[in-house]
Design a protein around this motif. Sequence first.
Motif, PDB file in Angstrom:
ATOM      1  N   PHE A 151       1.626  -2.266  10.352  1.00 46.38           N
ATOM      2  CA  PHE A 151       1.593  -3.480   9.544  1.00 46.38           C
ATOM      3  C   PHE A 151       0.223  -4.150   9.620  1.00 46.38           C
ATOM      4  N   ALA A 152      -0.419  -4.037  10.786  1.00 46.15           N
ATOM      5  CA  ALA A 152      -1.738  -4.650  10.970  1.00 46.15           C
ATOM      6  C   ALA A 152      -2.816  -3.967  10.129  1.00 46.15           C
ATOM      7  N   ARG A 153      -2.535  -2.755   9.654  1.00 45.76           N
ATOM      8  CA  ARG A 153      -3.510  -2.039   8.832  1.00 45.76           C
ATOM      9  C   ARG A 153      -3.613  -2.603   7.418  1.00 45.76           C
ATOM     10  N   LEU A 154      -2.615  -3.375   7.016  1.00 47.77           N
ATOM     11  CA  LEU A 154      -2.603  -3.886   5.646  1.00 47.77           C
ATOM     12  C   LEU A 154      -3.742  -4.866   5.423  1.00 47.77           C
ATOM     13  N   SER A 155      -4.340  -4.789   4.240  1.00 53.76           N
ATOM     14  CA  SER A 155      -5.351  -5.773   3.872  1.00 53.76           C
ATOM     15  C   SER A 155      -4.648  -7.064   3.476  1.00 53.76           C
ATOM     16  N   PRO A 156      -5.362  -8.197   3.433  1.00 53.13           N
ATOM     17  CA  PRO A 156      -4.732  -9.457   3.015  1.00 53.13           C
ATOM     18  C   PRO A 156      -4.075  -9.357   1.638  1.00 53.13           C
ATOM     19  N   LYS A 157      -4.718  -8.641   0.710  1.00 63.08           N
ATOM     20  CA  LYS A 157      -4.145  -8.500  -0.639  1.00 63.08           C
ATOM     21  C   LYS A 157      -2.864  -7.676  -0.602  1.00 63.08           C
ATOM     22  N   GLU A 158      -2.873  -6.585   0.190  1.00 59.12           N
ATOM     23  CA  GLU A 158      -1.679  -5.747   0.298  1.00 59.12           C
ATOM     24  C   GLU A 158      -0.540  -6.532   0.948  1.00 59.12           C
ATOM     25  N   HIS A 159      -0.878  -7.336   1.936  1.00 58.40           N
ATOM     26  CA  HIS A 159       0.113  -8.157   2.606  1.00 58.40           C
ATOM     27  C   HIS A 159       0.767  -9.129   1.621  1.00 58.40           C
ATOM     28  N   GLU A 160      -0.036  -9.759   0.780  1.00 55.96           N
ATOM     29  CA  GLU A 160       0.488 -10.724  -0.184  1.00 55.96           C
ATOM     30  C   GLU A 160       1.351 -10.036  -1.229  1.00 55.96           C
ATOM     31  N   ILE A 161       0.931  -8.856  -1.674  1.00 54.81           N
ATOM     32  CA  ILE A 161       1.709  -8.119  -2.669  1.00 54.81           C
ATOM     33  C   ILE A 161       3.076  -7.746  -2.105  1.00 54.81           C
ATOM     34  N   LEU A 162       3.105  -7.278  -0.867  1.00 55.64           N
ATOM     35  CA  LEU A 162       4.381  -6.925  -0.247  1.00 55.64           C
ATOM     36  C   LEU A 162       5.260  -8.162  -0.069  1.00 55.64           C
ATOM     37  N   ARG A 163       4.657  -9.274   0.308  1.00 57.61           N
ATOM     38  CA  ARG A 163       5.432 -10.508   0.474  1.00 57.61           C
ATOM     39  C   ARG A 163       6.124 -10.897  -0.830  1.00 57.61           C
ATOM     40  N   LEU A 164       5.393 -10.810  -1.932  1.00 62.86           N
ATOM     41  CA  LEU A 164       5.955 -11.166  -3.234  1.00 62.86           C
ATOM     42  C   LEU A 164       6.997 -10.142  -3.673  1.00 62.86           C
ATOM     43  N   ARG A 194       1.877   3.665   1.939  1.00 62.45           N
ATOM     44  CA  ARG A 194       1.332   4.784   2.717  1.00 62.45           C
ATOM     45  C   ARG A 194       1.004   4.342   4.142  1.00 62.45           C
ATOM     46  N   LYS A 195       0.422   3.156   4.273  1.00 62.35           N
ATOM     47  CA  LYS A 195       0.070   2.655   5.606  1.00 62.35           C
ATOM     48  C   LYS A 195       1.318   2.406   6.457  1.00 62.35           C
ATOM     49  N   LEU A 196       2.397   1.963   5.810  1.00 58.64           N
ATOM     50  CA  LEU A 196       3.641   1.712   6.533  1.00 58.64           C
ATOM     51  C   LEU A 196       4.478   2.976   6.697  1.00 58.64           C
ATOM     52  N   GLU A 197       4.058   4.045   6.011  1.00 58.11           N
ATOM     53  CA  GLU A 197       4.735   5.345   6.079  1.00 58.11           C
ATOM     54  C   GLU A 197       6.155   5.275   5.529  1.00 58.11           C
ATOM     55  N   VAL A 198       6.295   4.618   4.370  1.00 58.91           N
ATOM     56  CA  VAL A 198       7.557   4.610   3.646  1.00 58.91           C
ATOM     57  C   VAL A 198       7.333   5.253   2.288  1.00 58.91           C
ATOM     58  N   ALA A 199       8.393   5.890   1.757  1.00 57.20           N
ATOM     59  CA  ALA A 199       8.212   6.716   0.570  1.00 57.20           C
ATOM     60  C   ALA A 199       8.841   6.154  -0.697  1.00 57.20           C
ATOM     61  N   SER A 200       9.617   5.079  -0.590  1.00 56.38           N
ATOM     62  CA  SER A 200      10.282   4.550  -1.779  1.00 56.38           C
ATOM     63  C   SER A 200      10.396   3.035  -1.683  1.00 56.38           C
ATOM     64  N   TYR A 207      12.557  -1.673   5.355  1.00 62.45           N
ATOM     65  CA  TYR A 207      11.568  -1.793   6.437  1.00 62.45           C
ATOM     66  C   TYR A 207      11.209  -3.269   6.648  1.00 62.45           C
ATOM     67  N   CYS A 208      10.825  -3.938   5.579  1.00 60.33           N
ATOM     68  CA  CYS A 208      10.365  -5.326   5.684  1.00 60.33           C
ATOM     69  C   CYS A 208      11.481  -6.281   6.088  1.00 60.33           C
ATOM     70  N   LEU A 209      12.669  -6.077   5.531  1.00 64.10           N
ATOM     71  CA  LEU A 209      13.780  -6.967   5.841  1.00 64.10           C
ATOM     72  C   LEU A 209      14.261  -6.771   7.270  1.00 64.10           C
ATOM     73  N   GLU A 210      14.343  -5.512   7.707  1.00 60.48           N
ATOM     74  CA  GLU A 210      14.823  -5.231   9.053  1.00 60.48           C
ATOM     75  C   GLU A 210      13.848  -5.761  10.101  1.00 60.48           C
ATOM     76  N   ARG A 211      12.562  -5.659   9.819  1.00 57.51           N
ATOM     77  CA  ARG A 211      11.561  -6.126  10.771  1.00 57.51           C
ATOM     78  C   ARG A 211      11.282  -7.633  10.635  1.00 57.51           C
ATOM     79  N   LYS A 212      11.963  -8.257   9.603  1.00 61.07           N
ATOM     80  CA  LYS A 212      11.776  -9.696   9.365  1.00 61.07           C
ATOM     81  C   LYS A 212      10.288 -10.028   9.194  1.00 61.07           C
ATOM     82  N   LEU A 213       9.585  -9.181   8.429  1.00 65.02           N
ATOM     83  CA  LEU A 213       8.132  -9.319   8.317  1.00 65.02           C
ATOM     84  C   LEU A 213       7.724 -10.544   7.527  1.00 65.02           C
ATOM     85  N   PHE A 214       8.558 -11.025   6.625  1.00 64.46           N
ATOM     86  CA  PHE A 214       8.158 -12.144   5.779  1.00 64.46           C
ATOM     87  C   PHE A 214       9.095 -13.323   5.910  1.00 64.46           C
ATOM     88  N   ASN A 215       9.867 -13.375   6.975  1.00 66.76           N
ATOM     89  CA  ASN A 215      10.780 -14.512   7.190  1.00 66.76           C
ATOM     90  C   ASN A 215      10.004 -15.748   7.609  1.00 66.76           C
TER      91      ASN A 215
END
Length: 215
Positions: A151-164, A194-200, A207-215
Amino acid sequence: MKKLNVVIADDHPIVLLGVRELVERDVHFSVVGEAVSSVGLIELLEQQPVDLVITDFNMPADSPYGDGLKLVGYLQRHFPNVQVLVLTMISNPLILTRLHELGVLGVIQKSQLHNEIEIALKAVASGKPFHSAGAAPTSVVESSTALDERFARLSPKEHEILRLFVAGLSVNEIARSQNRSAKTISAQKVAAMRKLEVASDQDLLAYCLERKLFN
Protein backbone atom coordinates in the motif's frame (compact mmCIF):
# COMPACT_ATOMS: atom_id res chain seq x y z
CA MET A 1 -29.67 -41.32 8.83
CA LYS A 2 -31.29 -37.88 8.94
CA LYS A 3 -30.67 -35.80 5.82
CA LEU A 4 -28.75 -32.56 6.20
CA ASN A 5 -30.59 -29.41 5.09
CA VAL A 6 -28.89 -27.32 2.41
CA VAL A 7 -29.60 -23.78 1.17
CA ILE A 8 -28.04 -22.58 -2.09
CA ALA A 9 -27.51 -18.88 -2.89
CA ASP A 10 -26.46 -17.56 -6.29
CA ASP A 11 -27.89 -14.84 -8.51
CA HIS A 12 -27.40 -16.95 -11.66
CA PRO A 13 -30.32 -19.38 -12.28
CA ILE A 14 -28.14 -21.79 -14.25
CA VAL A 15 -25.66 -22.07 -11.39
CA LEU A 16 -28.51 -22.60 -8.92
CA LEU A 17 -29.90 -25.40 -11.05
CA GLY A 18 -26.50 -27.04 -11.52
CA VAL A 19 -25.61 -26.94 -7.82
CA ARG A 20 -29.04 -28.24 -6.83
CA GLU A 21 -28.66 -31.23 -9.16
CA LEU A 22 -25.22 -32.01 -7.74
CA VAL A 23 -26.44 -31.79 -4.13
CA GLU A 24 -29.54 -33.88 -4.75
CA ARG A 25 -27.45 -36.71 -6.15
CA ASP A 26 -26.15 -37.29 -2.63
CA VAL A 27 -28.68 -39.13 -0.45
CA HIS A 28 -27.30 -37.47 2.69
CA PHE A 29 -28.59 -34.00 1.73
CA SER A 30 -31.88 -32.22 1.06
CA VAL A 31 -32.09 -28.81 -0.65
CA VAL A 32 -34.59 -26.86 1.45
CA GLY A 33 -34.24 -23.46 -0.19
CA GLU A 34 -32.65 -21.31 -2.89
CA ALA A 35 -31.86 -17.60 -2.84
CA VAL A 36 -30.74 -15.10 -5.48
CA SER A 37 -29.57 -12.47 -2.97
CA SER A 38 -28.03 -12.28 0.49
CA VAL A 39 -31.33 -10.91 1.83
CA GLY A 40 -33.15 -14.00 0.57
CA LEU A 41 -30.44 -16.22 2.02
CA ILE A 42 -30.72 -14.72 5.51
CA GLU A 43 -34.52 -14.98 5.40
CA LEU A 44 -34.27 -18.70 4.62
CA LEU A 45 -31.81 -19.27 7.46
CA GLU A 46 -34.14 -17.50 9.89
CA GLN A 47 -37.13 -19.61 8.85
CA GLN A 48 -35.81 -23.16 9.29
CA PRO A 49 -32.91 -25.31 10.53
CA VAL A 50 -30.09 -25.38 7.98
CA ASP A 51 -26.89 -27.43 8.15
CA LEU A 52 -25.03 -26.21 5.07
CA VAL A 53 -25.03 -23.03 2.99
CA ILE A 54 -23.52 -23.04 -0.49
CA THR A 55 -23.21 -19.42 -1.58
CA ASP A 56 -21.63 -17.45 -4.38
CA PHE A 57 -18.97 -14.93 -3.30
CA ASN A 58 -20.37 -12.22 -5.60
CA MET A 59 -24.01 -11.37 -4.93
CA PRO A 60 -26.20 -8.34 -5.80
CA ALA A 61 -24.83 -5.33 -3.92
CA ASP A 62 -28.11 -3.73 -2.76
CA SER A 63 -28.29 -5.61 0.53
CA PRO A 64 -27.54 -4.69 4.15
CA TYR A 65 -25.75 -8.03 4.47
CA GLY A 66 -23.48 -7.33 1.51
CA ASP A 67 -21.66 -10.16 -0.19
CA GLY A 68 -18.19 -11.66 -0.19
CA LEU A 69 -16.26 -11.29 3.06
CA LYS A 70 -18.95 -9.15 4.67
CA LEU A 71 -21.67 -11.75 4.07
CA VAL A 72 -19.50 -14.65 5.25
CA GLY A 73 -18.61 -12.75 8.41
CA TYR A 74 -22.32 -12.13 9.08
CA LEU A 75 -23.14 -15.80 8.58
CA GLN A 76 -20.41 -16.91 10.96
CA ARG A 77 -21.51 -14.46 13.65
CA HIS A 78 -25.26 -15.04 13.46
CA PHE A 79 -25.43 -18.68 12.31
CA PRO A 80 -22.32 -20.27 13.85
CA ASN A 81 -23.65 -23.82 13.55
CA VAL A 82 -24.18 -23.58 9.81
CA GLN A 83 -21.30 -24.74 7.65
CA VAL A 84 -20.51 -22.54 4.65
CA LEU A 85 -19.16 -23.43 1.23
CA VAL A 86 -18.22 -20.47 -0.98
CA LEU A 87 -18.36 -20.57 -4.78
CA THR A 88 -16.14 -18.10 -6.60
CA MET A 89 -14.07 -17.27 -9.65
CA ILE A 90 -11.67 -15.20 -7.53
CA SER A 91 -8.13 -16.56 -7.26
CA ASN A 92 -6.51 -13.80 -5.20
CA PRO A 93 -4.63 -15.47 -2.27
CA LEU A 94 -5.51 -12.62 0.10
CA ILE A 95 -9.24 -13.14 -0.36
CA LEU A 96 -9.07 -16.94 -0.32
CA THR A 97 -7.00 -17.01 2.86
CA ARG A 98 -9.29 -14.53 4.60
CA LEU A 99 -12.31 -16.71 3.78
CA HIS A 100 -10.63 -19.67 5.44
CA GLU A 101 -9.71 -17.53 8.45
CA LEU A 102 -13.38 -16.60 8.77
CA GLY A 103 -14.12 -20.30 9.20
CA VAL A 104 -15.73 -21.41 5.93
CA LEU A 105 -15.81 -25.12 5.24
CA GLY A 106 -14.18 -24.55 1.88
CA VAL A 107 -13.81 -22.33 -1.18
CA ILE A 108 -14.76 -23.90 -4.49
CA GLN A 109 -13.60 -22.47 -7.79
CA LYS A 110 -16.51 -22.45 -10.23
CA SER A 111 -14.23 -23.94 -12.86
CA GLN A 112 -13.94 -27.01 -10.58
CA LEU A 113 -17.56 -26.97 -9.46
CA HIS A 114 -18.59 -30.57 -10.18
CA ASN A 115 -15.61 -32.37 -8.68
CA GLU A 116 -15.10 -30.06 -5.72
CA ILE A 117 -18.73 -30.02 -4.55
CA GLU A 118 -18.92 -33.81 -4.59
CA ILE A 119 -15.75 -34.04 -2.49
CA ALA A 120 -17.00 -31.35 -0.10
CA LEU A 121 -20.38 -33.02 0.39
CA LYS A 122 -18.75 -36.35 1.18
CA ALA A 123 -16.59 -34.60 3.78
CA VAL A 124 -19.61 -32.91 5.39
CA ALA A 125 -21.62 -36.14 5.45
CA SER A 126 -18.77 -38.05 7.10
CA GLY A 127 -17.85 -35.24 9.50
CA LYS A 128 -14.35 -34.97 8.07
CA PRO A 129 -12.53 -31.72 7.15
CA PHE A 130 -12.61 -30.55 3.55
CA HIS A 131 -9.42 -29.14 2.05
CA SER A 132 -10.37 -27.09 -0.98
CA ALA A 133 -7.91 -26.68 -3.83
CA GLY A 134 -8.11 -22.89 -3.54
CA ALA A 135 -6.74 -22.63 -0.02
CA ALA A 136 -3.90 -20.15 0.26
CA PRO A 137 -0.84 -20.99 2.36
CA THR A 138 -0.12 -17.58 3.87
CA SER A 139 -2.13 -16.01 6.67
CA VAL A 140 -3.50 -12.53 6.06
CA VAL A 141 -2.68 -11.64 9.65
CA GLU A 142 0.90 -12.89 9.37
CA SER A 143 1.43 -11.03 6.11
CA SER A 144 0.11 -7.65 7.30
CA THR A 145 3.55 -6.05 7.07
CA ALA A 146 3.87 -7.08 3.43
CA LEU A 147 0.40 -5.70 2.71
CA ASP A 148 1.27 -2.39 4.32
CA GLU A 149 4.42 -2.23 2.22
CA ARG A 150 2.39 -2.78 -0.95
CA PHE A 151 0.00 0.00 0.00
CA ALA A 152 2.92 2.33 0.74
CA ARG A 153 4.06 1.96 -2.88
CA LEU A 154 1.02 3.85 -4.14
CA SER A 155 1.54 7.38 -5.37
CA PRO A 156 -0.67 10.14 -3.89
CA LYS A 157 -2.74 10.19 -7.10
CA GLU A 158 -3.18 6.40 -7.08
CA HIS A 159 -4.18 6.56 -3.43
CA GLU A 160 -6.84 9.18 -4.15
CA ILE A 161 -8.20 7.25 -7.13
CA LEU A 162 -8.56 4.10 -5.04
CA ARG A 163 -10.23 6.05 -2.24
CA LEU A 164 -12.84 7.40 -4.66
CA PHE A 165 -13.29 4.01 -6.32
CA VAL A 166 -13.92 2.28 -2.99
CA ALA A 167 -16.38 5.09 -2.14
CA GLY A 168 -18.45 3.92 -5.11
CA LEU A 169 -17.45 6.26 -7.95
CA SER A 170 -16.93 4.89 -11.46
CA VAL A 171 -13.80 5.60 -13.49
CA ASN A 172 -15.70 8.21 -15.52
CA GLU A 173 -17.01 9.92 -12.38
CA ILE A 174 -13.53 9.99 -10.87
CA ALA A 175 -12.17 11.45 -14.12
CA ARG A 176 -14.73 14.26 -14.03
CA SER A 177 -14.03 15.02 -10.37
CA GLN A 178 -10.28 15.16 -11.00
CA ASN A 179 -10.51 17.02 -14.35
CA ARG A 180 -8.63 14.24 -16.08
CA SER A 181 -9.44 11.79 -18.85
CA ALA A 182 -11.04 8.44 -18.12
CA LYS A 183 -8.11 6.80 -19.91
CA THR A 184 -5.64 8.39 -17.48
CA ILE A 185 -7.69 7.42 -14.42
CA SER A 186 -8.09 3.87 -15.69
CA ALA A 187 -4.34 3.54 -16.27
CA GLN A 188 -3.57 4.80 -12.76
CA LYS A 189 -6.12 2.43 -11.22
CA VAL A 190 -4.55 -0.49 -13.08
CA ALA A 191 -1.09 0.60 -11.90
CA ALA A 192 -2.35 0.70 -8.30
CA MET A 193 -3.89 -2.76 -8.66
CA ARG A 194 -0.56 -4.14 -9.88
CA LYS A 195 1.21 -2.68 -6.84
CA LEU A 196 -1.38 -4.23 -4.52
CA GLU A 197 -1.21 -7.50 -6.49
CA VAL A 198 -4.93 -7.76 -7.16
CA ALA A 199 -6.35 -8.81 -10.51
CA SER A 200 -9.95 -7.58 -10.57
CA ASP A 201 -12.21 -4.80 -9.30
CA GLN A 202 -13.90 -7.27 -6.93
CA ASP A 203 -10.54 -8.29 -5.45
CA LEU A 204 -9.56 -4.62 -5.16
CA LEU A 205 -12.72 -3.69 -3.26
CA ALA A 206 -12.44 -6.72 -0.98
CA TYR A 207 -8.77 -5.92 -0.32
CA CYS A 208 -9.47 -2.29 0.61
CA LEU A 209 -12.59 -2.98 2.65
CA GLU A 210 -11.08 -5.89 4.57
CA ARG A 211 -7.96 -3.90 5.41
CA LYS A 212 -10.11 -0.84 6.27
CA LEU A 213 -7.73 1.23 4.14
CA PHE A 214 -10.08 4.17 3.65
CA ASN A 215 -12.18 4.10 6.82
